[in-house]
Design an enzyme around this catalytic site. Structure first.
Site, PDB file in Angstrom:
ATOM      1  N   SER A   1      -2.396   0.559  -4.554  1.00 39.97           N
ATOM      2  CA  SER A   1      -2.682   1.664  -4.055  1.00 39.97           C
ATOM      3  C   SER A   1      -4.277   1.843  -4.399  1.00 39.97           C
ATOM      4  O   SER A   1      -4.450   1.802  -5.613  1.00 39.97           O
ATOM      5  CB  SER A   1      -1.877   2.863  -3.832  1.00 39.97           C
ATOM      6  OG  SER A   1      -2.354   4.090  -3.279  1.00 39.97           O
ATOM      7  N   ALA A   2      -5.083   2.669  -3.464  1.00 41.30           N
ATOM      8  CA  ALA A   2      -6.442   3.228  -3.960  1.00 41.30           C
ATOM      9  C   ALA A   2      -6.225   4.512  -4.407  1.00 41.30           C
ATOM     10  O   ALA A   2      -7.164   4.955  -5.107  1.00 41.30           O
ATOM     11  CB  ALA A   2      -7.268   3.250  -2.629  1.00 41.30           C
TER      12      ALA A   2
ATOM     13  N   LYS B   1      -9.018   5.930   5.815  1.00 37.17           N
ATOM     14  CA  LYS B   1      -8.022   5.426   5.551  1.00 37.17           C
ATOM     15  C   LYS B   1      -8.153   4.114   4.502  1.00 37.17           C
ATOM     16  O   LYS B   1      -8.748   2.954   4.721  1.00 37.17           O
ATOM     17  CB  LYS B   1      -7.071   4.929   6.647  1.00 37.17           C
ATOM     18  CG  LYS B   1      -6.441   6.053   7.438  1.00 37.17           C
ATOM     19  CD  LYS B   1      -5.360   5.819   8.358  1.00 37.17           C
ATOM     20  CE  LYS B   1      -4.848   6.828   8.999  1.00 37.17           C
ATOM     21  NZ  LYS B   1      -4.088   6.661  10.357  1.00 37.17           N
TER      22      LYS B   1
ATOM     23  N   GLU C   1       0.135  -3.433   4.824  1.00 35.31           N
ATOM     24  CA  GLU C   1      -1.073  -2.504   4.904  1.00 35.31           C
ATOM     25  C   GLU C   1      -1.253  -1.678   6.292  1.00 35.31           C
ATOM     26  O   GLU C   1      -0.963  -2.485   7.089  1.00 35.31           O
ATOM     27  CB  GLU C   1      -2.543  -3.259   4.584  1.00 35.31           C
ATOM     28  CG  GLU C   1      -3.051  -3.157   3.333  1.00 35.31           C
ATOM     29  CD  GLU C   1      -3.602  -1.843   2.760  1.00 35.31           C
ATOM     30  OE1 GLU C   1      -3.648  -0.842   3.706  1.00 35.31           O
ATOM     31  OE2 GLU C   1      -3.827  -1.587   1.379  1.00 35.31           O
ATOM     32  N   ASP C   2      -1.694  -0.304   6.199  1.00 37.41           N
ATOM     33  CA  ASP C   2      -1.777   0.306   7.300  1.00 37.41           C
ATOM     34  C   ASP C   2      -3.609   0.404   7.433  1.00 37.41           C
ATOM     35  O   ASP C   2      -3.741   1.169   8.527  1.00 37.41           O
ATOM     36  CB  ASP C   2      -1.130   1.748   7.327  1.00 37.41           C
ATOM     37  CG  ASP C   2      -1.926   2.538   6.350  1.00 37.41           C
ATOM     38  OD1 ASP C   2      -2.366   2.155   5.174  1.00 37.41           O
ATOM     39  OD2 ASP C   2      -2.106   3.817   6.710  1.00 37.41           O
TER      40      ASP C   2
ATOM     41  N   ASP D   1       0.772  -1.119  -0.053  1.00 38.60           N
ATOM     42  CA  ASP D   1      -0.081  -0.053  -0.076  1.00 38.60           C
ATOM     43  C   ASP D   1       1.033   1.107   0.042  1.00 38.60           C
ATOM     44  O   ASP D   1       2.152   1.047   0.241  1.00 38.60           O
ATOM     45  CB  ASP D   1      -0.700   0.006   1.286  1.00 38.60           C
ATOM     46  CG  ASP D   1      -1.788   1.268   1.458  1.00 38.60           C
ATOM     47  OD1 ASP D   1      -2.393   1.511   0.582  1.00 38.60           O
ATOM     48  OD2 ASP D   1      -1.801   1.958   2.598  1.00 38.60           O
ATOM     49  N   LEU D   2       0.258   2.377  -0.448  1.00 35.76           N
ATOM     50  CA  LEU D   2       1.481   3.685  -0.584  1.00 35.76           C
ATOM     51  C   LEU D   2       1.206   4.317   0.765  1.00 35.76           C
ATOM     52  O   LEU D   2       2.040   4.718   1.464  1.00 35.76           O
ATOM     53  CB  LEU D   2       1.155   4.491  -1.632  1.00 35.76           C
ATOM     54  CG  LEU D   2       1.723   5.652  -1.771  1.00 35.76           C
ATOM     55  CD1 LEU D   2       3.011   5.457  -2.186  1.00 35.76           C
ATOM     56  CD2 LEU D   2       0.957   6.534  -2.838  1.00 35.76           C
ATOM     57  N   ASP D   3      -0.058   5.112   0.834  1.00 33.88           N
ATOM     58  CA  ASP D   3      -0.505   6.101   1.961  1.00 33.88           C
ATOM     59  C   ASP D   3      -0.398   5.244   3.536  1.00 33.88           C
ATOM     60  O   ASP D   3      -1.203   4.218   3.652  1.00 33.88           O
ATOM     61  CB  ASP D   3      -1.826   6.752   1.620  1.00 33.88           C
ATOM     62  CG  ASP D   3      -1.783   7.592   0.343  1.00 33.88           C
ATOM     63  OD1 ASP D   3      -0.991   8.357   0.260  1.00 33.88           O
ATOM     64  OD2 ASP D   3      -2.621   7.331  -0.311  1.00 33.88           O
TER      65      ASP D   3
ATOM     66  N   LYS E   1     -10.647  -1.007  -2.396  1.00 31.07           N
ATOM     67  CA  LYS E   1     -10.389  -1.801  -1.199  1.00 31.07           C
ATOM     68  C   LYS E   1     -11.597  -1.635  -0.266  1.00 31.07           C
ATOM     69  O   LYS E   1     -12.305  -0.555  -0.362  1.00 31.07           O
ATOM     70  CB  LYS E   1      -9.275  -1.503  -0.754  1.00 31.07           C
ATOM     71  CG  LYS E   1      -8.041  -1.658  -1.163  1.00 31.07           C
ATOM     72  CD  LYS E   1      -6.792  -0.996  -0.478  1.00 31.07           C
ATOM     73  CE  LYS E   1      -5.568  -0.942  -1.380  1.00 31.07           C
ATOM     74  NZ  LYS E   1      -4.448  -0.300  -0.641  1.00 31.07           N
TER      75      LYS E   1
HETATM   76  C1  BG6 Z   1      -5.904   5.792  -0.118  1.00 30.47           C
HETATM   77  C2  BG6 Z   1      -5.984   6.816   1.201  1.00 30.47           C
HETATM   78  O1  BG6 Z   1      -4.628   5.245  -0.162  1.00 30.47           O
HETATM   79  O2  BG6 Z   1      -6.123   6.609  -1.194  1.00 30.47           O
HETATM   80  C3  BG6 Z   1      -7.132   7.393   1.395  1.00 30.47           C
HETATM   81  O3  BG6 Z   1      -5.356   5.887   2.271  1.00 30.47           O
HETATM   82  C4  BG6 Z   1      -7.469   8.178  -0.004  1.00 30.47           C
HETATM   83  O4  BG6 Z   1      -7.121   7.898   2.714  1.00 30.47           O
HETATM   84  C5  BG6 Z   1      -7.570   6.949  -1.075  1.00 30.47           C
HETATM   85  O5  BG6 Z   1      -8.714   8.762   0.165  1.00 30.47           O
HETATM   86  C6  BG6 Z   1      -7.662   7.730  -2.516  1.00 30.47           C
HETATM   87  O6  BG6 Z   1      -6.560   8.745  -2.748  1.00 30.47           O
HETATM   88  P1  BG6 Z   1      -6.812   9.780  -3.899  1.00 30.47           P
HETATM   89  O7  BG6 Z   1      -5.247  10.409  -3.956  1.00 30.47           O
HETATM   90  O8  BG6 Z   1      -7.059   8.997  -5.148  1.00 30.47           O
HETATM   91  O9  BG6 Z   1      -7.643  10.747  -3.505  1.00 30.47           O
HETATM   92 MG    MG Z   2      -2.927   3.196   3.682  1.00 28.45          MG
END
Ligand code: BG6
Ligand code: MG
Length: 218
Positions: free
Chosen positions: A115-116, A46, A170-171, A10-12, A146
Site C-alpha cells: 500500500s502507498a 487513488k 489493485e483498484d 493494495d489496501l485502500d 506507485k
Molecule cells: C493510497 C490511497 O492507498 O494511499 C491514496 O489510495 C492515498 O488515496 C495514499 O493518498 C496515501 O495515503 P496516506 O494514508 O499515507 O495519506
Molecule cells: Mg487502492
C-alpha cells in the site's frame, strides 16, 4: 503449477473502503483554499501518495504554495483523515475479502500488503487484520510511490516468492501499472470501464477465488 505463488494486496479500495474518508478530507482542504473538488477529481488521487495527491489537488485548483506550506496542508489533511477513520472497525472490510484471505491461509498461499498509505498499520489494526498478513509494505517502507513497482517488489522479496509468481489486487490505475512494471499478474478490482492494463477484472473481491487466480498462470 509447481512454483509457489503469492498474493499482494493494495489496501485502500481493495481490503477496505477508505476512499470516501480521503475524499472528504481533501475536499475540505480544497474548499479552504477556495476551490471545489469533485468525486471525478478524486479518481486521480487513488493509489497516489499523500504528497503527490496534494500536488494534483493544488494543480486542479491552480494554487501555488511554498514547500513549507505544502507540508502544513498535507499534515492538516492527514489529521482530519485519521480522525475520520478513527471509528473504523472490521465491519468496513470489503465483501469477499475475509473469505478469500481464509482460503489463501488454508492453502498455505502467503500474502502481503502493498500500500502507498502511511496509515496502513493503523487501518489494519482498526479492522483487525494487522496479524493476518505475512508481510506489510506500506508508505513508510518505500522511497518511490506507485506507479513505481517498488512496493510490490519489496512484497515479493519479503514473502520470498519470485515476482513472476505473484498476483496483485489493485483498484487504482497507478497500482495496476506498478504491478505490471513489477512483472506480476494483476487483478483489477472495480469499474472495468475506467481501469485498463490488468490480466483480469473483477467488480468486487467476492468474485475472486484461488482457482481463478491460478488460472492466470496458464
Ligand atoms: C493510497 C490511497 O492507498 O494511499 C491514496 O489510495 C492515498 O488515496 C495514499 O493518498 C496515501 O495515503 P496516506 O494514508 O499515507 O495519506
Ligand atoms: Mg487502492
Amino acid at each position: 503449477m509447481k512454483e509457489r505463488i503469492a498474493v499482494l494486496f493494495d489496501l485502500d479500495g481493495v481490503i477496505v473502503d477508505t476512499a470516501k474518508h480521503h475524499y472528504l478530507a481533501w475536499k475540505q482542504l480544497a474548499e479552504e483554499l477556495g476551490f471545489n473538488f469533485t468525486v471525478e477529481d478524486n479518481e486521480r488521487l487513488k493509489g497516489v501518495s499523500r504528497m503527490d495527491s496534494l500536488n494534483i489537488l493544488l494543480d486542479i485548483g491552480q494554487v501555488k504554495v511554498s514547500e513549507a506550506e505544502k507540508v502544513e496542508l498535507a499534515t492538516r489533511k492527514n489529521r482530519r483523515y485519521v480522525e475520520s477513520i478513527s471509528h473504523m472497525d472490521e465491519s468496513e472490510i470489503l465483501p469477499g475479502v475475509s473469505v478469500f484471505l481464509a482460503e489463501l491461509k488454508t492453502n498455505n498461499i502467503p500474502f502481503a500488503l502493498g500500500s502507498a498509505s502511511k496509515n496502513a498499520p493503523l487501518i489494519l489494526e482498526k479492522i483487525g487484520l494487522y496479524h493476518a498478513f505475512d508481510a506489510i509494505i506500506d508508505g513508510n517502507s518505500i522511497v518511490n510511490a506507485k506507479p513505481d513497482p517498488e512496493v510490490f517488489l519489496l512484497g515479493a522479496d519479503a514473502l520470498n516468492v519470485a515476482k513472476e509468481n505473484c498476483v496483485v489486487f489493485e483498484d487504482a490505475q497507478s497500482g495496476i501499472e506498478a504491478g505490471k512494471r513489477a512483472g506480476m499478474k494483476v487483478v483489477a478490482v472495480g469499474d472495468q470501464r475506467i481501469l485498463t492494463g490488468a490480466d483480469d477484472y473483477i467488480e468486487s473481491m467476492e468474485d475472486t477465488s484461488l482457482s481463478r487466480i491460478k488460472d492466470l498462470f496458464f
